[in-house]
Design a protein around this motif. Structure first.
Motif, PDB file in Angstrom:
ATOM      1  N   VAL A  16      -1.917 -64.030  -8.871  1.00 26.61           N
ATOM      2  CA  VAL A  16      -1.081 -64.065 -10.064  1.00 26.61           C
ATOM      3  C   VAL A  16      -1.413 -65.321 -10.858  1.00 26.61           C
ATOM      4  N   LEU A  17      -1.655 -65.137 -12.148  1.00 25.57           N
ATOM      5  CA  LEU A  17      -1.953 -66.235 -13.058  1.00 25.57           C
ATOM      6  C   LEU A  17      -0.807 -66.400 -14.043  1.00 25.57           C
TER       7      LEU A  17
ATOM      8  N   ALA B 107      -7.241 -53.275 -10.020  1.00 25.31           N
ATOM      9  CA  ALA B 107      -6.351 -53.140 -11.173  1.00 25.31           C
ATOM     10  C   ALA B 107      -5.994 -54.522 -11.690  1.00 25.31           C
ATOM     11  N   ALA B 108      -5.383 -54.535 -12.857  1.00 25.40           N
ATOM     12  CA  ALA B 108      -4.867 -55.762 -13.470  1.00 25.40           C
ATOM     13  C   ALA B 108      -3.623 -55.410 -14.262  1.00 25.40           C
ATOM     14  N   GLN B 109      -2.791 -56.394 -14.496  1.00 22.49           N
ATOM     15  CA  GLN B 109      -1.605 -56.158 -15.304  1.00 22.49           C
ATOM     16  C   GLN B 109      -1.192 -57.453 -15.996  1.00 22.49           C
ATOM     17  N   VAL B 110      -0.531 -57.281 -17.138  1.00 23.10           N
ATOM     18  CA  VAL B 110       0.001 -58.404 -17.909  1.00 23.10           C
ATOM     19  C   VAL B 110       1.492 -58.177 -18.064  1.00 23.10           C
ATOM     20  N   THR B 111       2.291 -59.166 -17.701  1.00 24.49           N
ATOM     21  CA  THR B 111       3.739 -59.079 -17.786  1.00 24.49           C
ATOM     22  C   THR B 111       4.244 -60.150 -18.734  1.00 24.49           C
ATOM     23  N   ILE B 112       4.902 -59.729 -19.809  1.00 24.29           N
ATOM     24  CA  ILE B 112       5.533 -60.643 -20.750  1.00 24.29           C
ATOM     25  C   ILE B 112       7.037 -60.582 -20.508  1.00 24.29           C
ATOM     26  N   GLU B 113       7.603 -61.684 -20.053  1.00 21.79           N
ATOM     27  CA  GLU B 113       9.024 -61.734 -19.705  1.00 21.79           C
ATOM     28  C   GLU B 113       9.757 -62.665 -20.666  1.00 21.79           C
ATOM     29  N   THR B 114      10.831 -62.179 -21.226  1.00 22.86           N
ATOM     30  CA  THR B 114      11.683 -62.986 -22.096  1.00 22.86           C
ATOM     31  C   THR B 114      13.061 -63.094 -21.464  1.00 22.86           C
ATOM     32  N   ALA B 115      13.640 -64.293 -21.534  1.00 27.08           N
ATOM     33  CA  ALA B 115      14.933 -64.548 -20.920  1.00 27.08           C
ATOM     34  C   ALA B 115      15.629 -65.662 -21.678  1.00 27.08           C
TER      35      ALA B 115
ATOM     36  N   TYR C 128       2.568 -63.498 -17.330  1.00 22.85           N
ATOM     37  CA  TYR C 128       1.908 -63.445 -16.020  1.00 22.85           C
ATOM     38  C   TYR C 128       0.763 -62.443 -16.090  1.00 22.85           C
ATOM     39  N   ILE C 129      -0.348 -62.813 -15.518  1.00 25.13           N
ATOM     40  CA  ILE C 129      -1.520 -61.942 -15.451  1.00 25.13           C
ATOM     41  C   ILE C 129      -1.888 -61.790 -13.985  1.00 25.13           C
ATOM     42  N   THR C 130      -1.912 -60.583 -13.499  1.00 24.41           N
ATOM     43  CA  THR C 130      -2.254 -60.340 -12.095  1.00 24.41           C
ATOM     44  C   THR C 130      -3.548 -59.550 -12.021  1.00 24.41           C
ATOM     45  N   VAL C 131      -4.333 -59.868 -11.021  1.00 23.10           N
ATOM     46  CA  VAL C 131      -5.576 -59.155 -10.743  1.00 23.10           C
ATOM     47  C   VAL C 131      -5.531 -58.720  -9.280  1.00 23.10           C
ATOM     48  N   THR C 132      -5.696 -57.435  -9.054  1.00 23.42           N
ATOM     49  CA  THR C 132      -5.608 -56.860  -7.716  1.00 23.42           C
ATOM     50  C   THR C 132      -6.998 -56.514  -7.212  1.00 23.42           C
ATOM     51  N   PHE C 133      -7.297 -56.949  -5.994  1.00 19.85           N
ATOM     52  CA  PHE C 133      -8.598 -56.733  -5.380  1.00 19.85           C
ATOM     53  C   PHE C 133      -8.445 -55.846  -4.144  1.00 19.85           C
TER      54      PHE C 133
ATOM     55  N   VAL D 142       7.893 -56.568 -20.404  1.00 18.90           N
ATOM     56  CA  VAL D 142       6.950 -55.562 -20.886  1.00 18.90           C
ATOM     57  C   VAL D 142       5.666 -55.761 -20.099  1.00 18.90           C
ATOM     58  N   THR D 143       5.310 -54.773 -19.309  1.00 16.38           N
ATOM     59  CA  THR D 143       4.165 -54.876 -18.412  1.00 16.38           C
ATOM     60  C   THR D 143       3.101 -53.875 -18.830  1.00 16.38           C
ATOM     61  N   LEU D 144       1.916 -54.384 -19.093  1.00 15.17           N
ATOM     62  CA  LEU D 144       0.760 -53.544 -19.422  1.00 15.17           C
ATOM     63  C   LEU D 144      -0.109 -53.417 -18.183  1.00 15.17           C
ATOM     64  N   LEU D 145      -0.322 -52.197 -17.746  1.00 13.19           N
ATOM     65  CA  LEU D 145      -1.080 -51.907 -16.532  1.00 13.19           C
ATOM     66  C   LEU D 145      -2.488 -51.474 -16.907  1.00 13.19           C
ATOM     67  N   TYR D 146      -3.478 -52.029 -16.228  1.00 14.02           N
ATOM     68  CA  TYR D 146      -4.877 -51.709 -16.492  1.00 14.02           C
ATOM     69  C   TYR D 146      -5.574 -51.362 -15.181  1.00 14.02           C
ATOM     70  N   ARG D 147      -6.424 -50.337 -15.266  1.00  6.88           N
ATOM     71  CA  ARG D 147      -7.291 -49.977 -14.133  1.00  6.88           C
ATOM     72  C   ARG D 147      -8.709 -49.799 -14.668  1.00  6.88           C
TER      73      ARG D 147
END
Length: 498
Positions: free
Chosen positions: A145-146, A183-191, A235-240, A371-376
């Motif tokens: 997780v980045l 896969a990878a995903q980007v999560t934009i969280e507002t609070a 947050y940017i996650t990369v799954t291996f 808001v989470t954008l999922l990428y494969r």
């Protein structure tokens, strides 16, 4: 206005289709042909009465498969969701209780649902930065997780925004070349902003010999500015994959050593995307992010501890909720009540780069929003096969009728354009969107739902409430790197054939 001053647009998103008749996929078409053959044999063996019964049964099956709602869900799919929800309720799996008085025998507050078997370890990259590594044994995946602080597009030239978009596309394309990326995903969280960060910054930098008026102004800023303000985290996650190039399953230590040399390159290339200074999250930071998501009330305590310079000392076994209950349309977890939506259709036509701006911005009717954008990303070999198969399917649908529909003709042109782009070196990426809205007051839930519906319309996204799977959608929207298609009992590739 000159041609060079026109805003750049993006589009031509396609969902690969399976060739078939009457809107059916490949397997559905095979079933149709078998049904027709059975009807013919029934007429030959039992007469018209038996043939009529077989025809009625075949018509019923076709009705179940062909009648779809605005989200593309057939009657069979919706019936399967209802059946799965009924089984979950009868088994009590929609309820979760943890801690010393919970159902878990070990007395911890572990994560529920799909994230329950996950494990967390911490490693150090070649820059000396510690990073958290999540292991999901069920799917044999490892996720890093980045965290980043996006620059934002306010007061930024359009040419710079276009460069950021191009940089993001290049970063996603490079993921297809990275060994073992699933896969990878980007999560934009507002609070809501608690104000502790601002207070800590002002206190640490205030000169004791400053004029009284200046001190009074800073005290007023500390007291009034956090009211109504929000904080945005990315947050940017990369799954291996756990299986390496040698075909042998790797353990966490081995994967950590491999990623230690690759993380500087992954984070460095993000600078050209407008993501700001990306860095890997430590185990403590990831635990705090997940804990706050399940218990929004804990954000005040965590931010206060950070402001006082204290460590929260959370561990992965105790970041889950003490109690959670999944309902058909929402999800209750500790001090929060959440609703999750999934994207069923991308924007039609061409859009500009700011199409998601209002969707990811803070909203006054939503306490916390993700808001989470999922990428494969697909590797080049598989991408070529996918686009060629999609092109043949589109051409088959357009030529199977003497008067093809306008949508079939447009789909053929889009599939041809995609095939041409892939042949010239463009990458192919499957993507999706998850939106989660969390409120702390149940009375505000209808307002949050209406807000997301309006925001989805401005983004030209077709969102569907994740009926019957709110707990799974909530977990998938967190920066955990969960790949939902790998958790399905019926593979997604098989479902698309109907």
């Amino acid at each position: 206005m000159a041609a060079t001053d026109k805003p750049r647009t993006y589009g031509n998103w396609r969902r690969p289709a399976s060739p078939g008749l009457m809107g059916l996929g490949a397997l559905g078409t095979v079933g149709l042909l078998l049904g027709l053959m059975i009807s013919v044999f029934a007429v030959m063996a039992g007469g018209l009465a038996a043939g009529a019964v077989a025809a009625v049964l075949l018509g019923t099956v076709l009705l179940v498969l062909l009648v779809k709602d605005r989200h593309g869900r057939s009657l069979l799919s919706r019936a399967g969701i209802r059946l799965g929800w009924a089984n979950a309720r009868s088994a009590g799996s929609h309820l979760y209780r943890s801690g010393p008085l919970g159902r878990a025998g070990w007395g911890t507050y572990q994560l529920p649902g799909l994230a329950a078997p996950s494990r967390l370890s911490e490693h150090e990259d070649s820059y000396g930065r510690k990073f958290a590594l999540i292991h999901v044994p069920f799917t044999s995946h490892y996720t890093v997780v980045l965290g980043s602080d996006p620059d934002g597009a306010s007061l930024v030239d359009r040419s710079q925004v276009d460069q950021w978009v191009a940089g993001w596309g290049a970063w996603l394309a490079n993921l297809g070349e990275e060994p073992g990326v699933e896969a990878a995903q980007v999560t934009i969280e507002t609070a809501p902003d608690t104000g502790h960060r601002l207070r800590r910054e002002i206190t640490a930098n205030t000169d004791p010999d400053a004029p009284a008026l200046a001190k009074q102004m800073l005290e007023e800023v500390t007291r009034t500015y956090p009211s109504g303000s929000s904080q945005v985290r990315a947050y940017i996650t990369v799954t291996f994959k756990a299986v390496g190039s040698t075909g042998k399953r790797r353990e966490a230590e081995e994967v950590g050593r491999d990623l230690a040399t690759r993380l500087p390159s992954l984070t460095g290339r993000l600078a050209a995307t407008g993501a700001g200074a990306a860095r890997p999250l430590t185990a403590a930071e990831l635990c705090e992010a997940v804990r706050t998501a399940y218990d929004p009330a804990a954000a005040q305590i965590i931010d206060q501890a950070r402001a006082d310079g204290e460590a929260t000392e959370m561990d992965w076994a105790n970041v889950g909720p003490a109690a959670a209950e999944a309902f058909w349309e929402h999800y209750r977890h500790d001090s929060g009540l959440s609703v999750s939506w999934t994207m069923t259709e991308a924007p039609r036509g061409n859009v500009q780069s700011a199409i998601l701006e209002r969707l990811v911005k803070p909203h006054r009717d939503i306490a916390r929003k993700r808001v989470t954008l999922l990428y494969r990303p697909l590797d080049p070999a598989r991408a070529a096969a996918v686009v060629e198969s999609d092109l043949r399917a589109a051409q088959f649908r357009a030529t199977s009728n003497r008067k093809p529909a306008a949508r079939d003709m447009v789909a053929t042109r889009q599939a041809q354009a995609t095939a041409n782009e892939e042949a010239t070196g463009a990458a192919l990426v499957n993507f999706g969107v998850l939106v989660t809205a969390t409120v702390t007051d149940p009375a505000r839930l209808p307002d949050a739902k209406a807000a997301v519906d309006n925001l989805a319309a401005t983004a030209r996204l077709r969102l569907r409430t994740a009926y019957g799977s709110q707990d799974a959608a909530f977990a998938a929207g967190l920066p955990l790197g969960l790949v939902l298609p790998r958790h399905l009992r019926v593979p997604a590739e098989l479902r698309d054939q109907f």
